[in-house]
Design an enzyme around this catalytic site. Structure first.
Site, mmCIF file in Angstrom:
data_model
loop_
_atom_site.group_PDB
_atom_site.id
_atom_site.type_symbol
_atom_site.label_atom_id
_atom_site.label_comp_id
_atom_site.label_asym_id
_atom_site.label_seq_id
_atom_site.Cartn_x
_atom_site.Cartn_y
_atom_site.Cartn_z
ATOM 1 N N VAL A 229 -28.323 44.272 59.369
ATOM 2 C CA VAL A 229 -29.247 44.492 58.265
ATOM 3 C C VAL A 229 -28.500 44.941 57.003
ATOM 4 O O VAL A 229 -28.840 44.525 55.890
ATOM 5 C CB VAL A 229 -30.317 45.528 58.659
ATOM 6 N N GLU A 230 -27.475 45.767 57.178
ATOM 7 C CA GLU A 230 -26.750 46.304 56.021
ATOM 8 C C GLU A 230 -25.913 45.239 55.323
ATOM 9 O O GLU A 230 -25.912 45.139 54.093
ATOM 10 C CB GLU A 230 -25.844 47.464 56.457
ATOM 11 N N SER A 231 -25.151 44.458 56.102
ATOM 12 C CA SER A 231 -24.161 43.569 55.471
ATOM 13 C C SER A 231 -24.140 42.158 56.021
ATOM 14 O O SER A 231 -23.373 41.323 55.529
ATOM 15 C CB SER A 231 -22.757 44.172 55.656
#
Length: 326
Positions: A229-231
């Site tokens: 989700v972050e990267s």
């Protein structure tokens, strides 16, 4: 309304002929099907986006293709809030419920209820035709409030809003994706490999997630979900806010943890330590994720998950991805 009903009847008639032909001949192509559908729609007097039927992505299972075909029957039906009757109008969840009912699959009535059906899909990259794509479009009242049916190639069939009709449109950024179709050989082959308790096999850096999770008592699947989700598992990612690396650390947080954000091993270990600290402080995984996204101070001030649409969506996305990787 009679003209619209006649048009849909004509398209349904040609749809059945196309499906029969496709089942009898493995050489039928999606381009030919799309052309036939477009010709049928034109002959019926429908034009624009609503006139073009969706065709499932290459490699789709028979059942996935049937969902796409069933949803295509309702293209052009007017949106009606609370609508479940296509002769009058359909809302987004009414369309979804109706399409799957046509195939003998029972789904709940509302989009928020449909968000709990089936099993989670980690990301749009892993979505299959027939999956439900669900959205949180309200900043004032966080929660799932819209749903569409994924048809492949980043597109969905949905009943958008008042004044519009059921149409094919870009998916965008869904809050959740759920798979409600039973597994098939074709669909199963497209699912990410999963571990047997040892870690999230089949994802980048799986061994690092497993090792860091074991060191700090954090579920490796949760670490993989945060990275997704972050990267998107990109160790060189840089956000507009200045967060960097696989796990998207802000510079001050990285310094405090002694983390090199550009090094995947250091970044993953730091994220595992940080999530352990946040979980111990706030007492739950959901609150730890909220603090990871919005900061511990925001969670402390709110006394729970802060009422930020971004943070609410973040917690749902990571949780859903973690379930899929478990």
């Amino acid at each position: 309304m009679e003209g619209l009903t006649a048009a849909h009847s004509r398209i349904a008639e040609i749809q059945n002929r196309i499906l029969t032909f496709a089942s009898a001949s493995s050489t039928s192509t999606s381009a030919a099907t799309s052309s036939a559908w477009s010709s049928a729609a034109a002959a019926a007097g429908l034009t624009g986006t609503s006139a073009t039927a969706a065709t499932a992505a290459p490699g789709s299972s028979d059942l996935e293709s049937q969902v796409v075909a069933a949803a295509s029957k309702y293209l052009g039906v007017p949106y009606a809030w609370g609508g479940t009757d296509p002769s009058v109008g359909l809302d987004c969840s009414g369309l979804v419920q109706r399409v799957f009912a046509d195939l003998g699959i029972d789904l709940p009535r509302t989009s928020s209820q449909q968000a709990t059906a089936g099993t989670p899909v980690a990301s749009l990259d892993e979505a299959r035709p027939g999956d439900l794509v669900l959205f949180d479009n309200s900043s004032s009242r966080p929660g799932i409030d819209h749903v569409g049916i994924y048809v492949g190639d980043g597109k969905m069939i949905a009943a958008p809003q008042a004044g519009e009709k059921v149409k094919i449109q870009d998916v965008g950024d869904p809050a959740l994706i759920r798979r409600v179709l039973p597994p098939t050989a074709a669909a199963a082959s497209a699912l990410p490999a999963t571990g047997t308790g040892a870690g999230p096999a089949g994802v980048p850096y799986a061994d690092l997630f497993t090792a860091a999770g074991a060191r700090h008592g954090v579920d490796p699947a949760l670490l993989a979900a945060v990275a997704k989700v972050e990267s998107g598992f990109d160790s060189s990612a840089v956000s507009s806010a200045g967060a960097t690396g696989l796990m998207q650390f802000m510079p001050a947080t990285a310094r405090g943890l002694g983390v090199d954000p550009s090094d995947p091993a250091s970044s993953i270990d730091g994220a595992a330590r940080y999530l352990r600290q946040l979980t111990d402080r706030f007492g739950s995984t959901d609150l730890a994720l909220a603090a990871y996204n919005a900061g511990p101070g925001a969670v402390a001030r709110a006394g729970g998950i802060p009422p930020y649409a971004e943070t609410q969506s973040y917690v749902r996305k990571v949780t859903s991805a973690a379930e899929a990787y478990s």
